[in-house]
Motif scaffolding. Sequence first.
Motif, PDB file in Angstrom:
ATOM      1  N   LYS A  34       0.825  -1.215   0.000  1.00 23.19           N
ATOM      2  CA  LYS A  34       0.000   0.000   0.000  1.00 23.19           C
ATOM      3  C   LYS A  34       0.861   1.268   0.000  1.00 23.19           C
ATOM      4  CE  LYS A  34      -3.759   1.907   2.774  1.00 23.19           C
ATOM      5  NZ  LYS A  34      -4.321   1.827   4.124  1.00 23.19           N
ATOM      6  N   SER A  35       2.037   1.195   0.645  1.00 22.48           N
ATOM      7  CA  SER A  35       2.917   2.375   0.690  1.00 22.48           C
ATOM      8  C   SER A  35       3.498   2.664  -0.696  1.00 22.48           C
ATOM      9  CB  SER A  35       4.067   2.161   1.699  1.00 22.48           C
ATOM     10  OG  SER A  35       5.076   1.326   1.130  1.00 22.48           O
ATOM     11  N   GLY A  36       3.570   1.641  -1.549  1.00 16.96           N
ATOM     12  CA  GLY A  36       4.123   1.821  -2.897  1.00 16.96           C
ATOM     13  C   GLY A  36       5.626   2.037  -2.885  1.00 16.96           C
ATOM     14  N   ARG A  37       6.286   1.732  -1.771  1.00 16.50           N
ATOM     15  CA  ARG A  37       7.710   2.055  -1.656  1.00 16.50           C
ATOM     16  C   ARG A  37       8.576   0.805  -1.514  1.00 16.50           C
ATOM     17  NH1 ARG A  37       9.294   6.108   2.590  1.00 16.50           N
ATOM     18  NH2 ARG A  37      11.207   5.773   1.405  1.00 16.50           N
ATOM     19  N   ASP A  38       9.890   0.995  -1.640  1.00 16.18           N
ATOM     20  CA  ASP A  38      10.842  -0.093  -1.466  1.00 16.18           C
ATOM     21  C   ASP A  38      10.861  -0.518   0.013  1.00 16.18           C
ATOM     22  OD1 ASP A  38      13.404  -1.574  -2.458  1.00 16.18           O
ATOM     23  OD2 ASP A  38      13.961  -0.590  -0.586  1.00 16.18           O
ATOM     24  N   PHE A  39      10.710  -1.810   0.265  1.00 12.01           N
ATOM     25  CA  PHE A  39      10.591  -2.332   1.636  1.00 12.01           C
ATOM     26  C   PHE A  39      11.794  -1.938   2.497  1.00 12.01           C
ATOM     27  CE2 PHE A  39      10.065  -6.604   4.146  1.00 12.01           C
ATOM     28  CZ  PHE A  39       9.584  -5.910   5.248  1.00 12.01           C
ATOM     29  N   PHE A  40      13.005  -2.134   1.961  1.00  9.43           N
ATOM     30  CA  PHE A  40      14.189  -1.866   2.784  1.00  9.43           C
ATOM     31  C   PHE A  40      14.328  -0.383   3.124  1.00  9.43           C
ATOM     32  CE2 PHE A  40      15.202  -6.095   1.294  1.00  9.43           C
ATOM     33  CZ  PHE A  40      15.707  -6.671   2.452  1.00  9.43           C
ATOM     34  N   VAL A  42      11.807   1.816   3.344  1.00  7.54           N
ATOM     35  CA  VAL A  42      10.751   2.146   4.310  1.00  7.54           C
ATOM     36  C   VAL A  42      11.121   1.635   5.696  1.00  7.54           C
ATOM     37  CG1 VAL A  42       8.351   1.658   4.939  1.00  7.54           C
ATOM     38  CG2 VAL A  42       8.922   2.153   2.584  1.00  7.54           C
ATOM     39  N   LEU A  43      11.613   0.389   5.745  1.00  9.26           N
ATOM     40  CA  LEU A  43      11.955  -0.203   7.038  1.00  9.26           C
ATOM     41  C   LEU A  43      13.051   0.611   7.736  1.00  9.26           C
ATOM     42  CD1 LEU A  43      11.486  -2.561   8.970  1.00  9.26           C
ATOM     43  CD2 LEU A  43      13.161  -3.895   7.664  1.00  9.26           C
ATOM     44  N   ALA A  44      14.065   0.997   6.990  1.00  7.87           N
ATOM     45  CA  ALA A  44      15.158   1.777   7.586  1.00  7.87           C
ATOM     46  C   ALA A  44      14.628   3.101   8.122  1.00  7.87           C
ATOM     47  CB  ALA A  44      16.258   2.013   6.553  1.00  7.87           C
ATOM     48  N   GLU A  45      13.752   3.754   7.360  1.00 11.38           N
ATOM     49  CA  GLU A  45      13.205   5.047   7.816  1.00 11.38           C
ATOM     50  C   GLU A  45      12.364   4.875   9.078  1.00 11.38           C
ATOM     51  OE1 GLU A  45      11.215   7.279   4.666  1.00 11.38           O
ATOM     52  OE2 GLU A  45      12.831   6.740   3.288  1.00 11.38           O
ATOM     53  N   ILE A  46      11.547   3.822   9.101  1.00  7.20           N
ATOM     54  CA  ILE A  46      10.693   3.594  10.281  1.00  7.20           C
ATOM     55  C   ILE A  46      11.570   3.330  11.513  1.00  7.20           C
ATOM     56  CG2 ILE A  46       8.932   2.115  11.321  1.00  7.20           C
ATOM     57  CD1 ILE A  46       7.840   1.554   8.506  1.00  7.20           C
ATOM     58  N   CYS A  47      12.602   2.496  11.326  1.00  7.70           N
ATOM     59  CA  CYS A  47      13.474   2.155  12.465  1.00  7.70           C
ATOM     60  C   CYS A  47      14.222   3.382  12.994  1.00  7.70           C
ATOM     61  CB  CYS A  47      14.462   1.056  12.069  1.00  7.70           C
ATOM     62  SG  CYS A  47      13.662  -0.536  11.825  1.00  7.70           S
ATOM     63  N   ASP A  48      14.474   4.351  12.120  1.00  6.99           N
ATOM     64  CA  ASP A  48      15.108   5.604  12.545  1.00  6.99           C
ATOM     65  C   ASP A  48      14.146   6.457  13.348  1.00  6.99           C
ATOM     66  OD1 ASP A  48      17.635   5.507  11.702  1.00  6.99           O
ATOM     67  OD2 ASP A  48      17.412   6.908  10.011  1.00  6.99           O
ATOM     68  N   LEU A  49      12.876   6.445  12.927  1.00 11.64           N
ATOM     69  CA  LEU A  49      11.866   7.303  13.567  1.00 11.64           C
ATOM     70  C   LEU A  49      11.431   6.788  14.932  1.00 11.64           C
ATOM     71  CD1 LEU A  49       9.416   8.067  10.618  1.00 11.64           C
ATOM     72  CD2 LEU A  49      10.654   9.760  11.973  1.00 11.64           C
ATOM     73  N   VAL A  50      11.348   5.454  15.046  1.00 12.35           N
ATOM     74  CA  VAL A  50      10.813   4.847  16.276  1.00 12.35           C
ATOM     75  C   VAL A  50      11.870   3.907  16.852  1.00 12.35           C
ATOM     76  CG1 VAL A  50       8.979   3.364  17.206  1.00 12.35           C
ATOM     77  CG2 VAL A  50       8.450   4.993  15.382  1.00 12.35           C
ATOM     78  N   GLY A  52      11.607   1.887  19.290  1.00 10.90           N
ATOM     79  CA  GLY A  52      11.035   0.625  19.783  1.00 10.90           C
ATOM     80  C   GLY A  52      10.982  -0.436  18.700  1.00 10.90           C
ATOM     81  N   PRO A  53      10.395  -1.604  19.031  1.00  3.02           N
ATOM     82  CA  PRO A  53      10.351  -2.721  18.082  1.00  3.02           C
ATOM     83  C   PRO A  53       9.591  -2.401  16.798  1.00  3.02           C
ATOM     84  CG  PRO A  53       9.512  -3.354  20.262  1.00  3.02           C
ATOM     85  CD  PRO A  53       9.734  -1.890  20.310  1.00  3.02           C
ATOM     86  N   VAL A  54      10.176  -2.781  15.662  1.00  2.00           N
ATOM     87  CA  VAL A  54       9.540  -2.578  14.353  1.00  2.00           C
ATOM     88  C   VAL A  54       9.448  -3.949  13.668  1.00  2.00           C
ATOM     89  CG1 VAL A  54       9.734  -1.482  12.078  1.00  2.00           C
ATOM     90  CG2 VAL A  54      10.445  -0.219  14.145  1.00  2.00           C
ATOM     91  N   SER A  55       8.228  -4.438  13.494  1.00  4.78           N
ATOM     92  CA  SER A  55       8.049  -5.774  12.905  1.00  4.78           C
ATOM     93  C   SER A  55       8.134  -5.716  11.389  1.00  4.78           C
ATOM     94  CB  SER A  55       6.685  -6.349  13.294  1.00  4.78           C
ATOM     95  OG  SER A  55       6.658  -6.692  14.654  1.00  4.78           O
ATOM     96  N   ALA A  56       8.942  -6.616  10.833  1.00  5.06           N
ATOM     97  CA  ALA A  56       9.102  -6.741   9.374  1.00  5.06           C
ATOM     98  C   ALA A  56       8.871  -8.201   9.025  1.00  5.06           C
ATOM     99  CB  ALA A  56      10.505  -6.301   8.964  1.00  5.06           C
ATOM    100  N   GLU A  57       7.974  -8.430   8.078  1.00  4.86           N
ATOM    101  CA  GLU A  57       7.515  -9.803   7.827  1.00  4.86           C
ATOM    102  C   GLU A  57       8.269 -10.475   6.677  1.00  4.86           C
ATOM    103  OE1 GLU A  57       3.313 -10.031   8.133  1.00  4.86           O
ATOM    104  OE2 GLU A  57       3.169 -12.018   7.227  1.00  4.86           O
ATOM    105  N   VAL A  58       8.602 -11.756   6.892  1.00  3.25           N
ATOM    106  CA  VAL A  58       9.193 -12.528   5.795  1.00  3.25           C
ATOM    107  C   VAL A  58       8.084 -12.901   4.813  1.00  3.25           C
ATOM    108  CG1 VAL A  58      11.038 -13.474   7.265  1.00  3.25           C
ATOM    109  CG2 VAL A  58       8.890 -14.748   6.998  1.00  3.25           C
ATOM    110  N   THR A  59       8.496 -13.204   3.572  1.00  2.00           N
ATOM    111  CA  THR A  59       7.487 -13.604   2.575  1.00  2.00           C
ATOM    112  C   THR A  59       7.738 -15.009   2.053  1.00  2.00           C
ATOM    113  OG1 THR A  59       8.756 -12.464   0.880  1.00  2.00           O
ATOM    114  CG2 THR A  59       6.921 -11.252   1.851  1.00  2.00           C
TER     115      THR A  59
END
Length: 231
Positions: A34-40, A42-50, A52-59
């Motif tokens: 839904k974000s339309g963005r590259d997973f890695f 987005v994940l790096a940006e989220i982990c910088d912002l918060v 605390g724990p950030v869940s990232a799902e395997v596929t």
Amino acid sequence: MQFFIDTADVAEIRDLAATGLVDGVTTNPSLVAKSGRDFFEVLAEICDLVPGPVSAEVTATEHRAMLAEGRRLARVADNVVIKVPLTPEGLKACRAFTDEGTKVNVTLCFSPAQALLAAKAGARYISPFIGRLDDISVDGLQLIADVVEIYGAYPAIGTEVLVASVRHPLHVVESAKLGAHVATIPPAVLRAMFKHPLTDKGLAAFLDDWAKTGQKILSDDDAAEPERRSA
Ligand code: E4P
């Protein structure tokens, strides 16, 4: 109770993290799509912002492939928690991640039996999806009550109940009453939790009455001071 936000929308996370109320974030493949963005990215940006724990799902669906994906995701930041589905392969991966010191969130839990298995596999979090159960006329909150009760009967279980598929503020309130450790909350639901018509009405009346006094708590100079200091 800890509040995680359930989104991969970085702008939403930035906005809500500024409230100081966000303890962590959960994402899933649908939210990343839904974000339309590259997973890695987005994940790096989220982990910088918060922090605390950030869940990232395997596929992947086979445990060795899940381990390879999870190890890659875990390299993004120290606060990444690997999310695996509640399948036999997912729980094999959960055990292996846990043994190597990586935290795991076991997702797509719909029964107390599944939650027991995840605890035995060493999951840090179990994610019962209550909204999706409500959707099929099964009481999602009863699942939370059951899992909290079962885990509570065994002090050795370190798995935290992370209420997922939250649809409205009452889901959060009722889960808190049941003693769930965490709720992962969509941004719109977290915003709705602030709202009460009597708060808005009461504030409007206070401000109206205050205006009639013609007083100010800060002089214009004092009011400008914080801006000057930050400039
Ligand atoms: C949890 O981690 C999931 O991302 C999420 O809560 C799923 O919720 P949904 O049923 O609204 O998709």
